[in-house]
Every structure is written in C-alpha cells, then in structure tokens.
Scaffold this motif. Structure first.
Motif, mmCIF file in Angstrom:
data_model
loop_
_atom_site.group_PDB
_atom_site.id
_atom_site.type_symbol
_atom_site.label_atom_id
_atom_site.label_comp_id
_atom_site.label_asym_id
_atom_site.label_seq_id
_atom_site.Cartn_x
_atom_site.Cartn_y
_atom_site.Cartn_z
ATOM 1 N N THR A 28 0.851 -1.195 0.000
ATOM 2 C CA THR A 28 0.000 0.000 0.000
ATOM 3 C C THR A 28 0.879 1.234 0.000
ATOM 4 O O THR A 28 1.784 1.361 0.826
ATOM 5 N N ARG A 29 0.640 2.141 -0.940
ATOM 6 C CA ARG A 29 1.421 3.374 -1.042
ATOM 7 C C ARG A 29 0.812 4.417 -0.108
ATOM 8 O O ARG A 29 -0.407 4.560 -0.032
ATOM 9 N N LEU A 30 1.657 5.128 0.619
ATOM 10 C CA LEU A 30 1.216 6.121 1.592
ATOM 11 C C LEU A 30 1.828 7.477 1.326
ATOM 12 O O LEU A 30 3.005 7.580 0.950
ATOM 13 N N SER A 31 1.033 8.507 1.553
ATOM 14 C CA SER A 31 1.595 9.860 1.571
ATOM 15 C C SER A 31 1.986 10.139 3.010
ATOM 16 O O SER A 31 1.333 9.671 3.947
ATOM 17 N N LEU A 32 3.072 10.849 3.204
ATOM 18 C CA LEU A 32 3.538 11.246 4.535
ATOM 19 C C LEU A 32 3.668 12.756 4.545
ATOM 20 O O LEU A 32 4.301 13.337 3.662
ATOM 21 N N THR A 33 3.078 13.387 5.559
ATOM 22 C CA THR A 33 3.124 14.836 5.681
ATOM 23 C C THR A 33 3.467 15.189 7.117
ATOM 24 O O THR A 33 2.966 14.544 8.042
ATOM 25 N N ALA A 57 -1.340 8.543 5.153
ATOM 26 C CA ALA A 57 -2.631 8.190 4.562
ATOM 27 C C ALA A 57 -2.377 7.484 3.233
ATOM 28 O O ALA A 57 -1.436 7.828 2.511
ATOM 29 N N PRO A 58 -3.206 6.504 2.903
ATOM 30 C CA PRO A 58 -3.016 5.795 1.640
ATOM 31 C C PRO A 58 -3.372 6.683 0.449
ATOM 32 O O PRO A 58 -4.353 7.422 0.491
ATOM 33 N N VAL A 59 -2.526 6.633 -0.559
ATOM 34 C CA VAL A 59 -2.762 7.401 -1.774
ATOM 35 C C VAL A 59 -1.990 6.729 -2.918
ATOM 36 O O VAL A 59 -0.868 6.253 -2.730
ATOM 37 N N ALA A 60 -2.605 6.666 -4.071
ATOM 38 C CA ALA A 60 -1.934 6.090 -5.238
ATOM 39 C C ALA A 60 -0.664 6.891 -5.524
ATOM 40 O O ALA A 60 -0.687 8.113 -5.537
ATOM 41 N N GLY A 61 0.433 6.200 -5.706
ATOM 42 C CA GLY A 61 1.688 6.868 -6.015
ATOM 43 C C GLY A 61 2.325 7.538 -4.813
ATOM 44 O O GLY A 61 3.181 8.399 -4.965
ATOM 45 N N GLY A 62 1.928 7.152 -3.594
ATOM 46 C CA GLY A 62 2.478 7.758 -2.382
ATOM 47 C C GLY A 62 3.972 7.557 -2.238
ATOM 48 O O GLY A 62 4.575 6.698 -2.904
ATOM 49 N N LEU A 63 4.567 8.319 -1.334
ATOM 50 C CA LEU A 63 6.008 8.352 -1.130
ATOM 51 C C LEU A 63 6.587 7.021 -0.668
ATOM 52 O O LEU A 63 7.659 6.616 -1.102
ATOM 53 N N VAL A 64 5.904 6.331 0.226
ATOM 54 C CA VAL A 64 6.427 5.083 0.785
ATOM 55 C C VAL A 64 5.392 3.976 0.639
ATOM 56 O O VAL A 64 4.210 4.229 0.445
ATOM 57 N N SER A 87 -11.938 6.040 10.014
ATOM 58 C CA SER A 87 -12.930 6.651 9.119
ATOM 59 C C SER A 87 -12.277 7.476 8.010
ATOM 60 O O SER A 87 -12.833 7.613 6.936
ATOM 61 N N SER A 88 -11.084 8.021 8.280
ATOM 62 C CA SER A 88 -10.379 8.769 7.232
ATOM 63 C C SER A 88 -9.175 7.998 6.702
ATOM 64 O O SER A 88 -8.418 8.512 5.889
ATOM 65 N N ALA A 89 -8.993 6.762 7.204
ATOM 66 C CA ALA A 89 -7.873 5.904 6.797
ATOM 67 C C ALA A 89 -6.534 6.589 6.995
ATOM 68 O O ALA A 89 -5.617 6.415 6.209
ATOM 69 N N SER A 90 -6.419 7.393 8.068
ATOM 70 C CA SER A 90 -5.157 8.092 8.305
ATOM 71 C C SER A 90 -4.589 7.734 9.671
ATOM 72 O O SER A 90 -5.301 7.284 10.573
ATOM 73 N N LEU A 91 -3.291 7.936 9.795
ATOM 74 C CA LEU A 91 -2.557 7.605 11.003
ATOM 75 C C LEU A 91 -1.697 8.794 11.390
ATOM 76 O O LEU A 91 -0.976 9.347 10.554
ATOM 77 N N ALA A 92 -1.765 9.197 12.660
ATOM 78 C CA ALA A 92 -0.924 10.275 13.179
ATOM 79 C C ALA A 92 0.199 9.662 14.001
ATOM 80 O O ALA A 92 -0.043 8.741 14.789
ATOM 81 N N VAL A 93 1.410 10.163 13.822
ATOM 82 C CA VAL A 93 2.576 9.681 14.547
ATOM 83 C C VAL A 93 3.149 10.842 15.342
ATOM 84 O O VAL A 93 3.587 11.842 14.759
ATOM 85 N N HIS A 94 3.124 10.708 16.674
ATOM 86 C CA HIS A 94 3.682 11.732 17.557
ATOM 87 C C HIS A 94 5.041 11.262 18.049
ATOM 88 O O HIS A 94 5.154 10.189 18.643
#
Length: 89
Positions: free
Chosen positions: A7-12, A22-29, A61-68
């Motif tokens: 699964t490709r993920l965008s990281l911000t 968050a998952p996104v087509a063509g994500g960074l990792v 619900s938004s398929a996102s993950l926060a990393v602190h």
C-alpha cells in the motif's frame, strides 16, 4: 488500519511536527511487512530518531494515522504535568 503490504502512503509533517500517513496512489512510501519506513528528512522534521517509541493515533474513518514523536508528546502533556505539580503544592 488494514493497509496491505505494498500500500502506497503519503507522509506529511504538520507545523506541530505531527507526521500524518494516509493511503494514496503513487504515495512516497509503501507498507512492507506491517512496517512503515519513514524517510530521514521527514523523521527529522517530525522530531523522530531511529529507535524512538512513538504515540500512534489512528482514524479508520479517514484511513489516516498520526505519529507523535516523544518530543511532541512531552509538549502536548506539559500543561497537564504543570497542573499536577501545582495541585500538589
């Protein structure tokens, strides 16, 4: 989160040094064996060092993950710790 290997993920990284994945087509990792490998530049921006334990907060619900990072957790909890000290005076 149900992210399959590959699964490709965008990281911000936000202004508060919160890393959001968050998952996104063509994500960074890509997910690999259940692990998320965060590139060095983004780790530095988020205040993460190799081997750091991190606080994860998932929002299915938004398929996102926060990393602190530990430093951001300490910043978040500073007012609470201050209140505890004042309450014990």
């Amino acid at each position: 989160m149900g992210w399959a290997p590959g699964t490709r993920l965008s990281l911000t990284v936000t202004e508060q040094r919160l890393l959001v994945a968050a998952p996104v087509a063509g994500g960074l990792v890509a997910m690999h064996d259940g692990f998320l490998r965060i590139p060095y530049r983004l780790r530095r921006q988020a205040g993460l060092a190799i081997g750091d334990r991190a606080l994860l907060l998932a929002d299915p619900s938004s398929a996102s993950l926060a990393v602190h990072a530990p430093v951001t957790v300490a910043e978040l909890l500073t007012p609470t710790l201050r209140a505890l000290k004042e309450a014990n005076r």
